[in-house]
Design an enzyme around this catalytic site. Structure first.
Site, PDB file in Angstrom:
ATOM      1  N   PHE A  24      59.392   4.914  41.577  1.00 36.30           N
ATOM      2  CA  PHE A  24      59.969   5.884  42.520  1.00 36.30           C
ATOM      3  C   PHE A  24      58.914   6.855  43.067  1.00 36.30           C
ATOM      4  O   PHE A  24      58.577   6.833  44.262  1.00 36.30           O
ATOM      5  CB  PHE A  24      61.098   6.637  41.786  1.00 36.30           C
ATOM      6  CG  PHE A  24      61.695   7.793  42.545  1.00 36.30           C
ATOM      7  CD1 PHE A  24      62.013   7.688  43.893  1.00 36.30           C
ATOM      8  CD2 PHE A  24      61.972   8.989  41.885  1.00 36.30           C
ATOM      9  CE1 PHE A  24      62.581   8.765  44.582  1.00 36.30           C
ATOM     10  CE2 PHE A  24      62.550  10.054  42.558  1.00 36.30           C
ATOM     11  CZ  PHE A  24      62.842   9.951  43.907  1.00 36.30           C
ATOM     12  N   ILE A  25      58.344   7.673  42.221  1.00 34.09           N
ATOM     13  CA  ILE A  25      57.389   8.679  42.705  1.00 34.09           C
ATOM     14  C   ILE A  25      56.089   7.997  43.124  1.00 34.09           C
ATOM     15  O   ILE A  25      55.456   8.363  44.123  1.00 34.09           O
ATOM     16  CB  ILE A  25      57.121   9.765  41.631  1.00 34.09           C
ATOM     17  CG1 ILE A  25      58.432  10.326  41.087  1.00 34.09           C
ATOM     18  CG2 ILE A  25      56.282  10.892  42.212  1.00 34.09           C
ATOM     19  CD1 ILE A  25      58.273  11.229  39.860  1.00 34.09           C
ATOM     20  N   ASN A  76      68.775   8.761  36.183  1.00 33.35           N
ATOM     21  CA  ASN A  76      68.685  10.002  36.944  1.00 33.35           C
ATOM     22  C   ASN A  76      69.945  10.171  37.791  1.00 33.35           C
ATOM     23  O   ASN A  76      70.602   9.199  38.163  1.00 33.35           O
ATOM     24  CB  ASN A  76      67.446  10.003  37.838  1.00 33.35           C
ATOM     25  CG  ASN A  76      66.163  10.199  37.034  1.00 33.35           C
ATOM     26  OD1 ASN A  76      66.167  10.017  35.816  1.00 33.35           O
ATOM     27  ND2 ASN A  76      65.086  10.569  37.693  1.00 33.35           N
ATOM     28  N   LYS A  98      55.012  13.605  26.684  1.00 30.03           N
ATOM     29  CA  LYS A  98      54.311  14.287  27.792  1.00 30.03           C
ATOM     30  C   LYS A  98      53.426  15.409  27.239  1.00 30.03           C
ATOM     31  O   LYS A  98      52.302  15.617  27.691  1.00 30.03           O
ATOM     32  CB  LYS A  98      55.326  14.862  28.791  1.00 30.03           C
ATOM     33  CG  LYS A  98      56.089  13.802  29.563  1.00 30.03           C
ATOM     34  CD  LYS A  98      55.179  13.017  30.489  1.00 30.03           C
ATOM     35  CE  LYS A  98      55.878  11.860  31.156  1.00 30.03           C
ATOM     36  NZ  LYS A  98      55.004  10.968  31.908  1.00 30.03           N
ATOM     37  N   SER A 149      55.803  16.695  32.909  1.00 33.16           N
ATOM     38  CA  SER A 149      57.212  16.992  33.166  1.00 33.16           C
ATOM     39  C   SER A 149      57.531  18.422  32.768  1.00 33.16           C
ATOM     40  O   SER A 149      56.903  18.990  31.866  1.00 33.16           O
ATOM     41  CB  SER A 149      58.076  16.032  32.346  1.00 33.16           C
ATOM     42  OG  SER A 149      59.402  16.482  32.343  1.00 33.16           O
ATOM     43  N   VAL A 159      80.640  14.317  35.477  1.00 32.27           N
ATOM     44  CA  VAL A 159      79.923  15.600  35.497  1.00 32.27           C
ATOM     45  C   VAL A 159      80.101  16.217  34.111  1.00 32.27           C
ATOM     46  O   VAL A 159      81.218  16.486  33.679  1.00 32.27           O
ATOM     47  CB  VAL A 159      80.487  16.542  36.587  1.00 32.27           C
ATOM     48  CG1 VAL A 159      79.788  17.893  36.532  1.00 32.27           C
ATOM     49  CG2 VAL A 159      80.339  15.904  37.960  1.00 32.27           C
ATOM     50  N   PHE A 209      59.825  19.012  38.220  1.00 33.43           N
ATOM     51  CA  PHE A 209      61.237  19.308  38.014  1.00 33.43           C
ATOM     52  C   PHE A 209      62.058  18.431  38.955  1.00 33.43           C
ATOM     53  O   PHE A 209      61.986  18.600  40.174  1.00 33.43           O
ATOM     54  CB  PHE A 209      61.541  20.765  38.376  1.00 33.43           C
ATOM     55  CG  PHE A 209      60.881  21.772  37.481  1.00 33.43           C
ATOM     56  CD1 PHE A 209      61.634  22.451  36.545  1.00 33.43           C
ATOM     57  CD2 PHE A 209      59.533  22.065  37.593  1.00 33.43           C
ATOM     58  CE1 PHE A 209      61.045  23.399  35.725  1.00 33.43           C
ATOM     59  CE2 PHE A 209      58.941  23.008  36.777  1.00 33.43           C
ATOM     60  CZ  PHE A 209      59.694  23.678  35.832  1.00 33.43           C
ATOM     61  N   ASN A 210      62.791  17.488  38.454  1.00 26.80           N
ATOM     62  CA  ASN A 210      63.837  16.765  39.199  1.00 26.80           C
ATOM     63  C   ASN A 210      63.482  16.309  40.616  1.00 26.80           C
ATOM     64  O   ASN A 210      64.047  16.815  41.584  1.00 26.80           O
ATOM     65  CB  ASN A 210      65.096  17.641  39.288  1.00 26.80           C
ATOM     66  CG  ASN A 210      65.563  18.098  37.923  1.00 26.80           C
ATOM     67  OD1 ASN A 210      65.505  17.351  36.962  1.00 26.80           O
ATOM     68  ND2 ASN A 210      66.009  19.336  37.833  1.00 26.80           N
ATOM     69  N   ARG A 229      70.949  22.859  39.069  1.00 31.47           N
ATOM     70  CA  ARG A 229      69.539  22.533  38.842  1.00 31.47           C
ATOM     71  C   ARG A 229      68.773  22.652  40.152  1.00 31.47           C
ATOM     72  O   ARG A 229      69.353  22.550  41.225  1.00 31.47           O
ATOM     73  CB  ARG A 229      69.383  21.098  38.324  1.00 31.47           C
ATOM     74  CG  ARG A 229      70.234  20.793  37.132  1.00 31.47           C
ATOM     75  CD  ARG A 229      69.852  19.482  36.497  1.00 31.47           C
ATOM     76  NE  ARG A 229      68.610  19.607  35.738  1.00 31.47           N
ATOM     77  CZ  ARG A 229      68.159  18.671  34.912  1.00 31.47           C
ATOM     78  NH1 ARG A 229      68.818  17.551  34.757  1.00 31.47           N
ATOM     79  NH2 ARG A 229      67.031  18.848  34.266  1.00 31.47           N
ATOM     80  N   TYR A 265      60.759  11.723  24.515  1.00 33.72           N
ATOM     81  CA  TYR A 265      60.132  11.587  25.836  1.00 33.72           C
ATOM     82  C   TYR A 265      59.308  12.832  26.171  1.00 33.72           C
ATOM     83  O   TYR A 265      58.136  12.755  26.542  1.00 33.72           O
ATOM     84  CB  TYR A 265      61.204  11.355  26.919  1.00 33.72           C
ATOM     85  CG  TYR A 265      60.693  11.597  28.323  1.00 33.72           C
ATOM     86  CD1 TYR A 265      59.814  10.703  28.926  1.00 33.72           C
ATOM     87  CD2 TYR A 265      61.079  12.738  29.046  1.00 33.72           C
ATOM     88  CE1 TYR A 265      59.326  10.926  30.204  1.00 33.72           C
ATOM     89  CE2 TYR A 265      60.594  12.973  30.322  1.00 33.72           C
ATOM     90  CZ  TYR A 265      59.727  12.067  30.899  1.00 33.72           C
ATOM     91  OH  TYR A 265      59.231  12.302  32.161  1.00 33.72           O
TER      92      TYR A 265
END
Ligand SMILES: NC(=O)c1ccc[n+]([C@@H]2O[C@H](COP(=O)([O-])OP(=O)(O)OC[C@H]3O[C@@H](n4cnc5c(N)ncnc54)[C@H](O)[C@@H]3O)[C@@H](O)[C@H]2O)c1
Length: 253
Positions: free
Chosen positions: A13-14, A202, A156, A127, A220, A181-182, A234, A152
Site C-alpha cells: 500500500f504505502i 485496516n 518497530k 509507527s 464499530v 499515524f493511520n 482518529r 507488532y
C-alpha cells in the site's frame, strides 16, 4: 545518472504510492517484495501512472543469502526505503514469533548488506505505536517512546534501536525512522490503492469492501469514548502525502 533507491515492500500500500512519487521526482527504483500481502500486477498499474515499470525482484528479505545476492547484482543502490514487514496488530498478538522473525530479520539482513555493500542511507517505516499510550497529546519527536502495546509495535521499537545502534557503530550510515499515524486513501488515478490480500486489517479497505458488497457489515467497536457519539475518533494521513514525506526524508538523509 539518476539516484537508485531500493524500496522494500514496494508493491504494498504505502510502498507503491512511494514508488510513484520517487519516479516522479527522478529517482530510479528497484522493488523487493515477497508478495505475501500484495500483487505483482501493481507494477503494471505503477507503469500506467508514471510511464516506467519499476525493476522488481520477488524474494523474502528474511533469506540472508538471497538478500546478499540481490546486493551483489544491484551495485548502484544509493538508498533504501524499508516498508517490508508484517503489520497487523491483532495477528501479532496471536503469532508473536512470526512478527519478530519477519520484521527483525528483514531489517538486520538489510543493514548487514548496507555495511557490506556501502549503501549509506535508510528510511525506515516505523509507527506511532512506538509511543504506546502517551501522557500528552499531540506527540512530538521529543515525546519518549513507551512500552509497546503489541508484539507488532515492539518490533518497530526494537527496529528503531537496531538502526540507532548500527548507525552509531558505522558513522557513515544514516537512518531516519518515520512514525506514521493511520495512512489512508489512494492515488488520484485510482490505479493503485490499499489492496491487502485476504481480510483487511485496516479500517478503510474494510469499509470500502463493505460498501462494495464484498463484506456483509462493518463493526464499530467502543461506545464509551469521550466523543459526541462515544465511538473512537482518529487522525488520518493521506497516503500520497505520506509517500511525498518519504521522498523528502531521502533528500535530508
Ligand atoms: N498501513 C498502516 O496503517 C501503517 C501504519 C504505520 C506503519 N506502517 C508500516 O508501513 C509499512 C508498509 O505498510 P503497508 O500498509 O504498505 O503494508 P503492506 O502489507 O501493504 O506492504 C508491506 C509489503 O511488504 C511485503 N513483505 C512483508 N514481509 C516481507 C519480507 N519478509 N520480504 C519481502 N517482502 C515482504 C508484503 O508482501 C507487502 O507487499 C510497514 O512496515 C508497516 O508496518 C503501516
Amino acid at each position: 545518472m539518476n539516484k537508485k533507491v531500493l524500496v522494500t515492500g514496494g508493491t504494498g500500500f504505502i510502498g507503491s504510492h512511494t514508488v510513484v512519487e520517487l519516479q516522479s521526482n527522478g529517482f530510479d527504483v528497484v522493488i523487493v517484495d515477497n508478495l505475501s500481502n500484495s500483487k505483482v500486477e501493481v507494477l503494471d498499474q505503477i507503469e500506467k501512472i508514471t510511464g516506467t515499470k519499476p525493476e522488481f525482484e520477488c524474494f523474502d528479505l528474511t533469506d540472508k543469502q538471497k538478500t546478499k545476492a540481490f546486493f551483489q547484482k544491484h551495485t548502484d543502490i544509493e538508498a533504501i526505503i524499508h516498508f517490508a514487514a508484517s503489520k497487523a496488530v491483532g495477528e501479532s498478538v496471536e503469532k508473536p514469533l512470526m512478527y519478530y522473525y519477519n520484521n527483525l530479520n528483514s531489517l538486520m539482513n538489510l543493514m548487514e548488506c548496507m555495511q557490506d555493500f556501502e549503501v549509506k542511507n535508510l528510511v525506515f517505516s516505523s509507527s506511532c505505536t512506538v509511543y504506546g499510550q502517551p501522557d500528552q497529546l499531540p506527540v512530538t519527536e521529543q515525546t519518549p517512546r513507551k512500552e509497546a502495546e503489541s508484539p507488532y509495535g515492539n518490533t518497530k521499537s526494537i527496529c528503531e534501536d537496531i538502526i540507532r545502534d548500527v548507525c552509531k557503530a558505522n558513522p557513515s550510515l544514516k537512518g531516519i525512522a518515520l512514525r506514521y499515524f493511520n495512512p489512508i486513501g489512494a492515488h488520484e488515478t485510482a490505479l493503485i490503492g490499499e489492496l491487502p490480500l485476504g481480510v483487511p486489517n485496516n479500517l478503510i479497505p474494510f469499509l470500502t469492501q463493505t460498501v462494495a458488497g464484498i463484506r456483509k457489515e462493518l463493526s464499530v467497536f467502543g461506545d464509551d469514548y469521550n466523543t459526541p457519539d462515544g465511538s473512537a475518533i482518529r487522525d488520518y494521513i493521506h497516503v500520497v502525502d505520506l509517500a511525498k514525506a518519504h521522498v523528502v526524508a531521502l533528500h535530508v538523509c
